[in-house]
Write an enzyme that holds these catalytic residues in place. Sequence first.
Site, PDB file in Angstrom:
ATOM      1  NE  ARG A  35      -3.585  -5.232 -25.144  1.00 16.79           N
ATOM      2  CZ  ARG A  35      -4.648  -5.505 -25.896  1.00 16.79           C
ATOM      3  NH1 ARG A  35      -5.676  -4.681 -25.917  1.00 16.79           N
ATOM      4  NH2 ARG A  35      -4.679  -6.611 -26.619  1.00 16.79           N
ATOM      5  CB  SER A  42       3.500 -16.152 -29.238  1.00  7.07           C
ATOM      6  OG  SER A  42       3.031 -14.809 -29.246  1.00  7.07           O
ATOM      7  CB  ALA A  80      -8.469  -9.165 -33.897  1.00  7.96           C
ATOM      8  CG  ASN A  81      -6.761 -11.102 -28.171  1.00  6.96           C
ATOM      9  OD1 ASN A  81      -7.123 -12.271 -28.246  1.00  6.96           O
ATOM     10  ND2 ASN A  81      -5.490 -10.775 -27.982  1.00  6.96           N
ATOM     11  CB  ALA A  98      -5.974  -4.867 -36.586  1.00 10.55           C
ATOM     12  CG  ASP A 130      -1.473  -8.354 -25.327  1.00 14.90           C
ATOM     13  OD1 ASP A 130      -2.064  -9.403 -25.632  1.00 14.90           O
ATOM     14  OD2 ASP A 130      -1.990  -7.225 -25.430  1.00 14.90           O
ATOM     15  CB  THR A 145      -1.068 -16.129 -32.786  1.00 16.33           C
ATOM     16  OG1 THR A 145      -0.461 -16.049 -31.495  1.00 16.33           O
ATOM     17  CG2 THR A 145      -2.457 -15.507 -32.725  1.00 16.33           C
ATOM     18  CE  LYS A 173      -7.013 -16.396 -26.252  1.00 17.70           C
ATOM     19  NZ  LYS A 173      -6.062 -15.405 -26.822  1.00 17.70           N
ATOM     20  CE  LYS A 227      -3.714  -9.436 -22.390  1.00 19.60           C
ATOM     21  NZ  LYS A 227      -3.503 -10.534 -23.363  1.00 19.60           N
TER      22      LYS A 227
END
Length: 361
Positions: A36, A142, A255-256, A233, A111, A146, A60, A72
């Site tokens: 990210r 991806s 959305a995460n 989003a 990401d 998703t 996950k 991450k």
Amino acid sequence: MLEHEQVVIRTGRRSRLPVIVAVHSTALGPAAGGLRLWHYRDWRDGLDDALRLSSAMTSKFAVAGLPSGGGKTVVALPQGTKPDAARHRDVLHDVADVIASLGGAYATGPDVGTGPDDMAVIGEITPHVFCRPAHQGGSGDSSPHTAQGAFAALRAVSRRLYGTPSLAGRTVAVAGLGRVGAALARLLAAEGAALTVTDIDPDKRTIGEELGAVWAAPEKILGADVDIVVPAALGSVLDRQTVADLRCRAVVGPANNQLATPEAAELLHERGIVWVPDYVASAGGVIHAVSVELHRLTADEARARVDAIERTVDDLLDTARSRGQSPAQAAGELARRRLGAASGPAGRPVAQRPPAQEQHA
């Protein structure tokens, strides 16, 4: 108490920006998670993001039953700045250096703020990367996967609420029309769902027009009078106030980090609104990518894993109902059970062998 196995924070020698890599768990296998690049008021806010997102990645993979752990990467960009092309490349090489130093404990993918081409640049320095462009042997973008995984989750919820997995005739509000949100909206429209959509970018209104959707103001979308709300989003959209304003029967989306606070999941349950944990509904992209590039499965095998999200959600909803739990509680218990089974007596990870069908040369 820090529950992560490793957290590495370095100032990139080229970019001079903070590079944060959080490896939450390798109990089920080497960790994986996205990179990210985002603007933060303070780099420690980026650290908080990395810790939270890497933990979600562990859940996950565990719920999906895959031999991977959670990690991450976050690069904290100062507010109001945007690296030029040369500095952007420097940032990616700085990220690659940190990942290479971990010796295979973690691999990264795209990401927010990154894409397949960026993964190719990271791949110049370390092989521990996924979602490189398809023409370079990677799994590519991806976002379609998703979206497909979130669609599978929606089918399971539709079956539970309406007795059929078909979304035809259902009213659905999609909040966010980025690559994933737009792809999911198209799947829903093709199925015959009646859409209400929004995005903070007014230019995305053309996507809504293409799909025959009603356009809503971004601040109104969560309170739309629809069957299902789809957050697609950025996260932290579900809090005490927004949950109270919901007029839907389910919240399911890619959305995460949808919960602003953990209590929001129980507030949804108390209101009788089905919420599929975001780390379950959003798993399709990373499931496909790691299956193809890290686990060496075929495209068909990877697609089957993505489609299996429907069965996973079915099982979670069954478990939650039989135990009087929320789906969030059922998913959390499943993740903890699988992680516990993969750890040694002292709580340390034990070596994992993939199932027979996943052993490829």
